[in-house]
Design a protein around this motif. Structure first.
Motif, PDB file in Angstrom:
ATOM      1  N   LEU A   1      52.280  41.677  37.298  1.00 49.66           N
ATOM      2  CA  LEU A   1      52.175  41.897  38.737  1.00 49.66           C
ATOM      3  C   LEU A   1      51.434  40.752  39.414  1.00 49.66           C
ATOM      4  CD1 LEU A   1      51.145  45.665  38.663  1.00 49.66           C
ATOM      5  CD2 LEU A   1      53.401  44.752  39.238  1.00 49.66           C
ATOM      6  N   ASP A   2      51.649  40.602  40.694  1.00 47.02           N
ATOM      7  CA  ASP A   2      50.910  39.637  41.502  1.00 47.02           C
ATOM      8  C   ASP A   2      49.639  40.335  42.000  1.00 47.02           C
ATOM      9  OD1 ASP A   2      49.914  37.854  43.351  1.00 47.02           O
ATOM     10  OD2 ASP A   2      51.867  37.390  44.238  1.00 47.02           O
ATOM     11  N   VAL A   3      48.577  40.267  41.199  1.00 43.09           N
ATOM     12  CA  VAL A   3      47.362  41.023  41.515  1.00 43.09           C
ATOM     13  C   VAL A   3      46.645  40.445  42.735  1.00 43.09           C
ATOM     14  CG1 VAL A   3      47.057  41.905  39.180  1.00 43.09           C
ATOM     15  CG2 VAL A   3      46.030  39.720  39.809  1.00 43.09           C
ATOM     16  N   LYS A   4      46.769  39.157  42.968  1.00 38.10           N
ATOM     17  CA  LYS A   4      46.150  38.572  44.162  1.00 38.10           C
ATOM     18  C   LYS A   4      46.805  39.114  45.425  1.00 38.10           C
ATOM     19  CE  LYS A   4      44.591  34.272  42.001  1.00 38.10           C
ATOM     20  NZ  LYS A   4      44.680  32.780  42.008  1.00 38.10           N
ATOM     21  N   ARG A   5      48.104  39.206  45.392  1.00 40.63           N
ATOM     22  CA  ARG A   5      48.808  39.773  46.544  1.00 40.63           C
ATOM     23  C   ARG A   5      48.455  41.241  46.712  1.00 40.63           C
ATOM     24  NH1 ARG A   5      55.338  40.625  46.991  1.00 40.63           N
ATOM     25  NH2 ARG A   5      55.283  42.009  48.809  1.00 40.63           N
ATOM     26  N   LEU A   6      48.355  41.961  45.592  1.00 40.91           N
ATOM     27  CA  LEU A   6      47.984  43.379  45.654  1.00 40.91           C
ATOM     28  C   LEU A   6      46.618  43.547  46.307  1.00 40.91           C
ATOM     29  CD1 LEU A   6      48.821  46.277  44.805  1.00 40.91           C
ATOM     30  CD2 LEU A   6      47.582  45.885  42.672  1.00 40.91           C
ATOM     31  N   GLN A   7      45.698  42.673  45.976  1.00 38.26           N
ATOM     32  CA  GLN A   7      44.357  42.764  46.562  1.00 38.26           C
ATOM     33  C   GLN A   7      44.398  42.481  48.062  1.00 38.26           C
ATOM     34  OE1 GLN A   7      41.403  40.314  44.706  1.00 38.26           O
ATOM     35  NE2 GLN A   7      39.741  41.106  45.963  1.00 38.26           N
ATOM     36  N   VAL A   8      45.153  41.475  48.455  1.00 38.23           N
ATOM     37  CA  VAL A   8      45.237  41.121  49.878  1.00 38.23           C
ATOM     38  C   VAL A   8      45.859  42.267  50.676  1.00 38.23           C
ATOM     39  CG1 VAL A   8      46.370  39.588  51.528  1.00 38.23           C
ATOM     40  CG2 VAL A   8      45.287  38.637  49.496  1.00 38.23           C
TER      41      VAL A   8
ATOM     42  N   THR B   1      41.168  45.863  43.654  1.00 36.07           N
ATOM     43  CA  THR B   1      40.715  44.798  42.765  1.00 36.07           C
ATOM     44  C   THR B   1      40.870  45.239  41.322  1.00 36.07           C
ATOM     45  OG1 THR B   1      39.097  44.058  44.400  1.00 36.07           O
ATOM     46  CG2 THR B   1      38.771  43.327  42.130  1.00 36.07           C
ATOM     47  N   ALA B   2      41.398  44.346  40.493  1.00 36.99           N
ATOM     48  CA  ALA B   2      41.587  44.676  39.081  1.00 36.99           C
ATOM     49  C   ALA B   2      40.247  44.695  38.359  1.00 36.99           C
ATOM     50  CB  ALA B   2      42.517  43.659  38.427  1.00 36.99           C
ATOM     51  N   VAL B   3      40.014  45.724  37.545  1.00 33.42           N
ATOM     52  CA  VAL B   3      38.842  45.753  36.687  1.00 33.42           C
ATOM     53  C   VAL B   3      39.024  44.669  35.622  1.00 33.42           C
ATOM     54  CG1 VAL B   3      37.626  47.109  34.939  1.00 33.42           C
ATOM     55  CG2 VAL B   3      38.350  48.178  37.084  1.00 33.42           C
ATOM     56  N   PRO B   4      38.105  43.724  35.513  1.00 30.11           N
ATOM     57  CA  PRO B   4      38.304  42.599  34.582  1.00 30.11           C
ATOM     58  C   PRO B   4      38.156  43.021  33.132  1.00 30.11           C
ATOM     59  CG  PRO B   4      36.131  42.473  35.584  1.00 30.11           C
ATOM     60  CD  PRO B   4      36.845  43.611  36.261  1.00 30.11           C
ATOM     61  N   ILE B   5      38.946  42.399  32.281  1.00 30.27           N
ATOM     62  CA  ILE B   5      38.836  42.618  30.846  1.00 30.27           C
ATOM     63  C   ILE B   5      38.501  41.293  30.179  1.00 30.27           C
ATOM     64  CG2 ILE B   5      40.451  44.550  30.845  1.00 30.27           C
ATOM     65  CD1 ILE B   5      42.536  42.585  29.689  1.00 30.27           C
TER      66      ILE B   5
ATOM     67  N   ALA C   1      45.728  49.017  32.908  1.00 26.80           N
ATOM     68  CA  ALA C   1      45.015  48.292  33.960  1.00 26.80           C
ATOM     69  C   ALA C   1      44.447  49.298  34.958  1.00 26.80           C
ATOM     70  CB  ALA C   1      45.942  47.315  34.678  1.00 26.80           C
ATOM     71  N   LEU C   2      43.275  48.986  35.483  1.00 21.80           N
ATOM     72  CA  LEU C   2      42.628  49.844  36.460  1.00 21.80           C
ATOM     73  C   LEU C   2      42.294  49.013  37.690  1.00 21.80           C
ATOM     74  CD1 LEU C   2      41.564  52.800  36.766  1.00 21.80           C
ATOM     75  CD2 LEU C   2      39.322  51.919  36.109  1.00 21.80           C
ATOM     76  N   PHE C   3      42.643  49.534  38.847  1.00 25.32           N
ATOM     77  CA  PHE C   3      42.388  48.854  40.110  1.00 25.32           C
ATOM     78  C   PHE C   3      41.561  49.781  41.002  1.00 25.32           C
ATOM     79  CE2 PHE C   3      46.124  46.951  38.353  1.00 25.32           C
ATOM     80  CZ  PHE C   3      46.077  45.617  38.713  1.00 25.32           C
ATOM     81  N   VAL C   4      40.522  49.236  41.616  1.00 25.19           N
ATOM     82  CA  VAL C   4      39.621  50.032  42.448  1.00 25.19           C
ATOM     83  C   VAL C   4      39.430  49.347  43.793  1.00 25.19           C
ATOM     84  CG1 VAL C   4      38.420  50.981  40.450  1.00 25.19           C
ATOM     85  CG2 VAL C   4      37.552  48.921  41.542  1.00 25.19           C
ATOM     86  N   ARG C   5      39.053  50.150  44.780  1.00 22.45           N
ATOM     87  CA  ARG C   5      38.816  49.635  46.129  1.00 22.45           C
ATOM     88  C   ARG C   5      37.440  50.094  46.598  1.00 22.45           C
ATOM     89  NH1 ARG C   5      43.581  50.682  50.083  1.00 22.45           N
ATOM     90  NH2 ARG C   5      43.113  52.864  49.600  1.00 22.45           N
ATOM     91  N   ARG C   6      36.698  49.176  47.188  1.00 23.60           N
ATOM     92  CA  ARG C   6      35.380  49.466  47.759  1.00 23.60           C
ATOM     93  C   ARG C   6      34.450  50.127  46.736  1.00 23.60           C
ATOM     94  NH1 ARG C   6      38.865  51.048  51.869  1.00 23.60           N
ATOM     95  NH2 ARG C   6      38.575  53.234  51.325  1.00 23.60           N
TER      96      ARG C   6
END
Length: 270
Positions: A86-93, A98-102, A115-120
Motif C-alpha cells: 500500500l501507499d502508506v504515505k498517501r494513506l496518512q495524508v 499512521t502505520a505502527v513501525p516494525i 499491519a496496524l494503523f492509528v490516528r491521533r
C-alpha cells in the motif's frame, strides 16, 4: 466424522446467514465522544475478487470506513523480504492514519503481514510476536495513549488455516494476556475459524475476553457466510456495534469484507 463435519459447517452457515440479515448494511459506523471507530480487514494482498491486483481500491475502502484504528492482514508480500503493498504515505495524508513501525523488515508494512494503523495516538510500546504453527504467522501488539489520556492495547493477529495451529496460537495470546499488564485490550484480525460454540478454536479466548460476541459473517465478500474476522475486547462493553462494511467497492476489493466496531473508552479503565 465427515457427516458430523458437514453438519457442523451447514449449521454454521445457516447461523451466519441469519446473523447477516440483521447486521447489514454497513455504512460508516457512527461514533460519539469517548468512542473510537475500529476495523479489521484482510486485504488479500490487494487482489480483488475479480483477480486484479489493485491497492487503490483498498485505500478507497479504508477511506469509506474512516477508522481511528485499523488492523490489516496480508498487507505485505508473502515470501522473501516482505514488501508492503500500500501507499502508506498517501494513506496518512488522506486519512491521518499512521502505520505502527516494525523492526527487522525495512520494506514491510507489518509483521507477518499484520499491519496496524492509528490516528491521533502516541505509541508507547510495540511487540512483534511470532505465533506457533507451520505457516509463518504473527501478532503485532501495540500499546497506545490517546488524546483523551486513555491507554489501550491493540493486538492485530492472523491465525493459521489448521485447527491445531489455531489452538496453539490462541494459547499464545492467552499467555500474553496472563503475563502482561492488566490493560484494556482489543484483539482483532482474521482468525480463520468458522466453527461456533465449544468446538471453536477461539473458545479458550473467553477466559480473557469473556463470551464471544455474536459472529458477523465477513467471508467471502460477495456473499458472506463465515465469520472469519473478529474484534474482541477484554472489558465488558469495551467493543460494541460489530458490523461488516459492505459496499459495492468492498465486495470486489478483497475476498474478505472489513469488520468494524466501536470502542467505548469509558470502559477502558474497568
Amino acid at each position: 466424522m465427515r457427516r458430523q463435519r458437514k453438519d457442523n459447517l451447514t449449521s454454521t452457515i445457516i447461523t451466519s446467514l441469519r446473523t447477516r440479515r440483521v447486521s447489514r448494511p454497513a455504512e460508516k459506523v457512527a461514533v460519539e465522544t469517548g468512542q473510537l471507530r475500529v476495523a479489521s480487514y484482510n486485504v488479500h494482498k490487494c487482489v480483488g475478487t475479480d483477480g486484479r491486483f489493485d491497492p487503490e481500491r483498498i485505500l478507497k475502502v479504508i477511506g469509506e470506513i474512516d477508522p481511528d484504528v485499523i488492523a490489516l492482514q496480508e498487507a505485505d508480500t508473502r515470501f522473501g523480504e516482505r514488501t508492503g503493498l500500500l501507499d502508506v504515505k498517501r494513506l496518512q495524508v488522506e486519512t491521518g492514519l499512521t502505520a505502527v513501525p516494525i523492526t527487522g523488515l525495512s520494506r514491510a508494512h507489518g509483521w507477518h503481514g499484520n499491519a496496524l494503523f492509528v490516528r491521533r495516538a502516541i505509541i508507547r510500546d510495540i511487540h512483534q510476536m511470532n505465533l506457533p504453527g507451520i505457516e509463518p504467522r504473527g501478532a503485532l501488539v501495540t500499546e497506545v495513549e490517546l488524546e483523551t489520556g486513555s491507554a489501550l492495547r491493540f493486538i492485530a493477529a492472523h491465525f493459521g488455516l489448521l485447527r491445531w495451529a489455531r489452538l496453539r496460537q490462541v494459547d499464545a495470546i492467552a499467555a500474553l494476556m496472563r503475563n502482561g499488564p492488566d490493560i484494556a485490550t482489543v484483539l482483532m484480525g482474521d482468525f480463520n475459524e468458522w466453527r461456533l460454540g465449544e468446538r471453536s478454536a477461539l473458545s479458550a479466548l473467553q477466559a480473557d475476553f469473556g463470551p464471544l460476541p455474536q459472529p458477523v459473517p465477513s467471508f467471502p465478500s460477495r456473499l458472506p457466510m463465515l465469520s472469519l474476522d473478529r474484534i474482541l475486547g477484554n472489558r465488558q462493553g469495551l467493543v460494541q456495534g460489530l458490523a461488516v462494511h459492505d459496499s459495492a467497492l468492498s465486495r470486489i476489493a478483497s475476498d474478505h469484507l472489513p469488520l468494524t466496531g466501536v470502542v467505548n473508552l469509558d470502559r477502558a479503565g474497568g
